[in-house]
Design a protein around this motif. Structure first.
Motif, PDB file in Angstrom:
ATOM      1  N   ALA A   1       0.881  10.077  -4.364  1.00 55.92           N
ATOM      2  CA  ALA A   1       1.810   9.208  -3.283  1.00 55.92           C
ATOM      3  C   ALA A   1       1.451   7.741  -3.356  1.00 55.92           C
ATOM      4  N   TYR A   2       0.402   7.252  -3.894  1.00 61.27           N
ATOM      5  CA  TYR A   2       0.139   5.781  -4.099  1.00 61.27           C
ATOM      6  C   TYR A   2       1.173   5.345  -5.230  1.00 61.27           C
ATOM      7  N   GLN A   3       1.443   6.255  -6.284  1.00 64.63           N
ATOM      8  CA  GLN A   3       2.308   5.800  -7.393  1.00 64.63           C
ATOM      9  C   GLN A   3       3.612   5.768  -6.527  1.00 64.63           C
ATOM     10  N   ALA A   4       3.967   6.625  -6.096  1.00 67.76           N
ATOM     11  CA  ALA A   4       5.295   6.697  -5.250  1.00 67.76           C
ATOM     12  C   ALA A   4       5.612   5.542  -4.413  1.00 67.76           C
ATOM     13  N   LEU A   5       4.689   5.150  -3.805  1.00 72.16           N
ATOM     14  CA  LEU A   5       4.735   4.186  -2.896  1.00 72.16           C
ATOM     15  C   LEU A   5       5.025   2.916  -3.458  1.00 72.16           C
ATOM     16  N   ARG A   6       4.320   2.529  -4.734  1.00 70.08           N
ATOM     17  CA  ARG A   6       4.436   1.336  -5.330  1.00 70.08           C
ATOM     18  C   ARG A   6       5.826   1.241  -6.307  1.00 70.08           C
ATOM     19  N   LYS A   7       6.371   2.411  -6.436  1.00 70.66           N
ATOM     20  CA  LYS A   7       7.691   2.272  -7.056  1.00 70.66           C
ATOM     21  C   LYS A   7       8.730   1.718  -6.141  1.00 70.66           C
ATOM     22  N   GLN A   8       8.452   2.301  -4.980  1.00 73.94           N
ATOM     23  CA  GLN A   8       9.578   1.962  -3.869  1.00 73.94           C
ATOM     24  C   GLN A   8       9.952   0.678  -3.564  1.00 73.94           C
ATOM     25  N   GLU A   9       8.752  -0.142  -3.796  1.00 74.74           N
ATOM     26  CA  GLU A   9       8.636  -1.595  -3.197  1.00 74.74           C
ATOM     27  C   GLU A   9       9.185  -2.044  -1.809  1.00 74.74           C
ATOM     28  N   PHE A  10       8.561  -1.373  -0.883  1.00 73.68           N
ATOM     29  CA  PHE A  10       9.031  -1.297   0.679  1.00 73.68           C
ATOM     30  C   PHE A  10       8.876  -2.893   0.960  1.00 73.68           C
ATOM     31  N   PRO A  11       9.912  -3.436   1.432  1.00 78.04           N
ATOM     32  CA  PRO A  11       9.712  -5.100   1.892  1.00 78.04           C
ATOM     33  C   PRO A  11       8.541  -5.356   3.033  1.00 78.04           C
ATOM     34  N   ALA A  12       8.318  -3.978   3.896  1.00 76.26           N
ATOM     35  CA  ALA A  12       7.556  -4.166   5.095  1.00 76.26           C
ATOM     36  C   ALA A  12       6.018  -4.008   4.335  1.00 76.26           C
ATOM     37  N   VAL A  13       5.644  -3.707   3.122  1.00 76.19           N
ATOM     38  CA  VAL A  13       4.292  -3.392   2.890  1.00 76.19           C
ATOM     39  C   VAL A  13       3.706  -4.756   2.290  1.00 76.19           C
ATOM     40  N   LYS A  14       2.516  -5.204   2.818  1.00 76.44           N
ATOM     41  CA  LYS A  14       1.929  -6.317   2.146  1.00 76.44           C
ATOM     42  C   LYS A  14       0.916  -6.261   1.227  1.00 76.44           C
ATOM     43  N   SER A  15       0.211  -5.164   1.279  1.00 75.64           N
ATOM     44  CA  SER A  15      -0.724  -4.473   0.286  1.00 75.64           C
ATOM     45  C   SER A  15      -1.053  -3.117   0.483  1.00 75.64           C
ATOM     46  N   VAL A  16      -1.640  -2.352  -0.763  1.00 73.94           N
ATOM     47  CA  VAL A  16      -1.992  -1.095  -0.592  1.00 73.94           C
ATOM     48  C   VAL A  16      -3.557  -1.066  -1.252  1.00 73.94           C
ATOM     49  N   THR A  17      -4.249  -0.623  -0.513  1.00 69.41           N
ATOM     50  CA  THR A  17      -5.799  -0.535  -1.033  1.00 69.41           C
ATOM     51  C   THR A  17      -6.305   0.766  -1.376  1.00 69.41           C
ATOM     52  N   ASN A  18      -6.497   0.860  -2.676  1.00 65.30           N
ATOM     53  CA  ASN A  18      -6.683   2.129  -3.217  1.00 65.30           C
ATOM     54  C   ASN A  18      -7.802   1.951  -4.682  1.00 65.30           C
ATOM     55  N   PRO A  19      -8.836   1.469  -4.401  1.00 68.89           N
ATOM     56  CA  PRO A  19      -9.622   0.726  -5.508  1.00 68.89           C
ATOM     57  C   PRO A  19     -10.164   2.137  -6.447  1.00 68.89           C
ATOM     58  N   ALA A  20     -10.123   2.106  -7.786  1.00 70.30           N
ATOM     59  CA  ALA A  20     -10.778   2.721  -8.389  1.00 70.30           C
ATOM     60  C   ALA A  20     -12.427   2.834  -8.345  1.00 70.30           C
TER      61      ALA A  20
END
Length: 411
Positions: free
Chosen positions: A78-97
């Protein structure tokens, strides 16, 4: 005169030993329960403040559904899919390794691997400095430390760090230079929780030993073989994001799982805090009330019993002011000892809490607990208030009669 004063104090405790010990035990236990309550309550309120301080005001916590929760294969679909979409509303996605290792002199530590986006979004250094890009891939990896158990470490220290694979076996060792330290208590990201209702303390947990290490430095040393990823993540919207743009993101997320907004998290947190106060606060308040009432009753009773001795001491120069002060000392001594024992307990927790919380036999007792040093002020305030209130009644009894009247009544 000093001998008379010490004799009065000594007789106060000697003649009423059982009552004094009972009251001491009652007040000590009452304050203990109150301190414990503040610790559990403080964890919930502090985690809620941390969520706002880190900038999670408008967004959502995403939880991957079964089939997309690929932690066994160490993937985050899901994280990888969201990053590929590049939604204009998203400012940041926090998912630290993250991974684990062993820090010289401090045992097992959690290691949060910070990528460039994470380093730009957050700054956890309370002392020293946070990461700058010229520090990445330097000769000795730079780290920021956090947690109560690492509070003795200072910026500038150089320590050996042993890195582990996923089975806990050592796979490499490197010296690391500390450039900053996080304030305590340190709350780290806990992105494994799933449920229809999520409170802030489910997303941020108390971490006693943590290292923030640039992900690039770790990959240069060992590659990505031992890195772990969460399937859940936090996302934040831009300030100018429209409702339609946000709904587009939510619709996309529901293909992979479920989510709760930060407003939902706040409402759940406030509800849990309110429920905890209603369920847990009455017991310490009741015991504290009984303690204060018992102290007032005991002081009045003992003053009445010792009135004859006071009358005699008045005739040989024992003043009203001095009798009042000594009565206050005798009564306040009980509260001082009870309060002192609880302050010692707080000091012990500050020293031993990381060990207690990591002990398998005691971990559940301290899960969701935060050592609240501010509790010391509440302890001191209660002790002072109880002592003052308890001595008012005896003092009024001592003032009612003149010296000669006291003497006549004693004949």
């Amino acid at each position: 005169v000093n001998m008379k004063r010490w004799r009065l104090l000594f007789e106060f405790y000697q003649k009423n030993g059982i009552a004094v010990l009972f009251l001491l035990l009652l007040m000590t236990v009452s304050l203990f329960f109150f301190v414990q309550f503040l610790g559990y309550l403080g964890y919930q309120t502090y985690s809620l403040r941390i969520m706002d301080q880190l900038g999670f005001q408008d967004g959502a916590y995403f939880m991957a559904a079964e089939g997309y929760d690929e932690w066994q294969r160490n993937e985050n679909i899901a994280y990888q899919a969201l990053r590929k979409q590049e939604f204009p509303a998203v400012k940041s996605v926090t998912n630290p390794a993250y991974t684990q290792g062993e820090l010289q002199g401090y045992g097992t530590v959690n290691i949060l691997l910070c990528d460039e986006a994470f380093r730009e979004q957050f700054d956890f250094a309370d002392k020293g400095s946070w990461f700058s890009e010229d520090m990445i891939s330097a000769d000795a990896p730079k780290v920021v430390t956090g947690g109560l158990a690492l509070s003795a470490i200072a910026p500038g220290d150089v320590l050996n760090l042993t890195l582990w694979d996923r089975t806990g076996q050592p796979i490499g060792e490197t010296p690391v230079q500390v450039i900053g330290t996080d304030k305590t208590p340190t709350l780290g990201f806990s992105l494994g929780f799933k449920g229809a209702e999520v409170a802030a303390y489910r997303v941020f947990e108390n971490v006693h030993k943590i290292l923030y290490l640039p992900k690039e430095d770790y990959v240069n040393l060992l590659g990505e073989g031992a890195i772990n990823y969460h399937s859940n993540f936090l996302l934040t919207f831009r300030d100018d994001a429209t409702t339609e743009e946000k709904q587009e993101v939510y619709a996309f997320l529901t293909q992979y799982g479920s989510y709760v907004t930060y407003d939902d998290i706040r409402q759940t947190s406030y509800r849990d805090i309110k429920n905890q106060v209603r369920a847990e606060l009455p017991k310490p308040l009741f015991l504290l009330g009984v303690s204060m009432f018992s102290m007032i009753s005991l002081s009045a009773l003992l003053t009445s019993k010792q009135m004859k001795d006071y009358r005699i001491y008045y005739l040989v120069g024992y003043s009203k002011r001095r009798s009042f002060f000594d009565t206050f000392l005798a009564i306040a001594g009980i509260g001082v000892v009870a309060g002192g024992l609880n302050l010692c307990y707080l000091a012990y927790l500050n020293h031993a809490f990381p060990t207690l919380a990591s002990d398998p036999d005691k971990a559940l007792d301290y899960a969701g607990y935060l050592v609240m040093n501010q509790s010391a002020w509440y302890v001191l305030l209660f002790v002072a208030l109880t002592a003052v209130v308890s001595v008012i009644l005896p003092f009024s009894m001592l003032r009612k009669q003149s010296v000669m009247e006291r003497y006549r009544r004693s004949l």
